[in-house]
Write a protein that holds these residues in place. Structure first.
Motif, mmCIF file in Angstrom:
data_model
loop_
_atom_site.group_PDB
_atom_site.id
_atom_site.type_symbol
_atom_site.label_atom_id
_atom_site.label_comp_id
_atom_site.label_asym_id
_atom_site.label_seq_id
_atom_site.Cartn_x
_atom_site.Cartn_y
_atom_site.Cartn_z
ATOM 1 N N LEU A 11 -20.444 13.870 -24.426
ATOM 2 C CA LEU A 11 -19.074 13.744 -24.924
ATOM 3 C C LEU A 11 -18.654 12.283 -25.008
ATOM 4 O O LEU A 11 -18.041 11.855 -25.988
ATOM 5 C CB LEU A 11 -18.114 14.528 -24.024
ATOM 6 N N ALA A 12 -18.987 11.491 -23.993
ATOM 7 C CA ALA A 12 -18.631 10.068 -24.009
ATOM 8 C C ALA A 12 -19.317 9.353 -25.163
ATOM 9 O O ALA A 12 -18.704 8.516 -25.838
ATOM 10 C CB ALA A 12 -19.009 9.424 -22.679
ATOM 11 N N LYS A 13 -20.605 9.669 -25.424
ATOM 12 C CA LYS A 13 -21.311 9.045 -26.544
ATOM 13 C C LYS A 13 -20.686 9.420 -27.878
ATOM 14 O O LYS A 13 -20.520 8.577 -28.758
ATOM 15 C CB LYS A 13 -22.783 9.461 -26.531
ATOM 16 N N ILE A 14 -20.325 10.685 -28.031
ATOM 17 C CA ILE A 14 -19.707 11.138 -29.279
ATOM 18 C C ILE A 14 -18.364 10.449 -29.481
ATOM 19 O O ILE A 14 -18.044 9.985 -30.585
ATOM 20 C CB ILE A 14 -19.562 12.674 -29.286
ATOM 21 N N GLU A 15 -17.568 10.363 -28.427
ATOM 22 C CA GLU A 15 -16.259 9.701 -28.539
ATOM 23 C C GLU A 15 -16.423 8.215 -28.847
ATOM 24 O O GLU A 15 -15.659 7.646 -29.615
ATOM 25 C CB GLU A 15 -15.445 9.900 -27.262
ATOM 26 N N TYR A 16 -17.432 7.587 -28.254
ATOM 27 C CA TYR A 16 -17.703 6.176 -28.527
ATOM 28 C C TYR A 16 -18.069 5.989 -30.001
ATOM 29 O O TYR A 16 -17.568 5.072 -30.666
ATOM 30 C CB TYR A 16 -18.823 5.666 -27.626
ATOM 31 N N ASP A 17 -18.945 6.844 -30.522
ATOM 32 C CA ASP A 17 -19.335 6.761 -31.930
ATOM 33 C C ASP A 17 -18.137 6.995 -32.849
ATOM 34 O O ASP A 17 -17.980 6.310 -33.866
ATOM 35 C CB ASP A 17 -20.440 7.773 -32.245
#
Length: 152
Positions: free
Chosen positions: A24-30
């Motif tokens: 989730l953190a990676k998706i939000e960062y992207d």
């Protein structure tokens, strides 16, 4: 009634949780990166349009200065009209410079409110002290039920 096999148990869900949080953190960062790039492109296009407008405004002001000289040349000699307009432009530039200097001196770049809040946070953190007493049982650092904790 039997439990369905396609439903995950509590422990299985808890083991999946860290990976899901990282994903989730990676998706939000992207998503944030994509949004910032999109907005930066729009801002760049807007800045380019403003630059083009300023280019035309510069030439418009030049034409107005020529018109002012031509209007005064009807009454005075053209060299005197040009000299008067140049002096007026010099006075306007000097006024703008003095106003800019005054505004720069007035604007303090130090974030005083933030520094006050950080100072208050540091003062609050310095009040937190580790309890000087040694633990009663040799193997645990955690307070027992009804006992005072290690932090006060």
């Amino acid at each position: 009634m039997s439990k369905k096999r396609d439903q995950a148990g509590t422990f299985e869900l808890l083991t999946r949780l860290p990976q899901q949080i990282v994903t989730l953190a990676k998706i939000e960062y992207d998503n944030a990166k994509r949004e910032i790039v999109s907005k930066a492109k729009k801002a760049g296009i807007g800045a380019g349009a403003i630059l083009i407008a300023l280019f035309f405004v510069f030439f418009m002001l030049e034409a107005l200065v020529i018109a002012a000289i031509a209007a005064l040349a009807l009454v005075w000699p053209w060299w005197l009209a040009a000299l008067v307009v140049a002096a007026a432009l010099l006075l306007l530039a000097a006024g703008a410079i003095f106003a800019g200097i005054k505004l720069i001196k007035r604007g303090n770049p130090v974030p005083e409110e933030t520094l006050e809040r950080v100072g208050a946070d540091i003062a609050a953190m310095s009040e937190v002290r580790v309890n000087a007493e040694t633990p009663r049982s040799s193997g645990t650092q955690m307070p027992q039920a009804g006992e005072e904790g290690n932090w006060r």
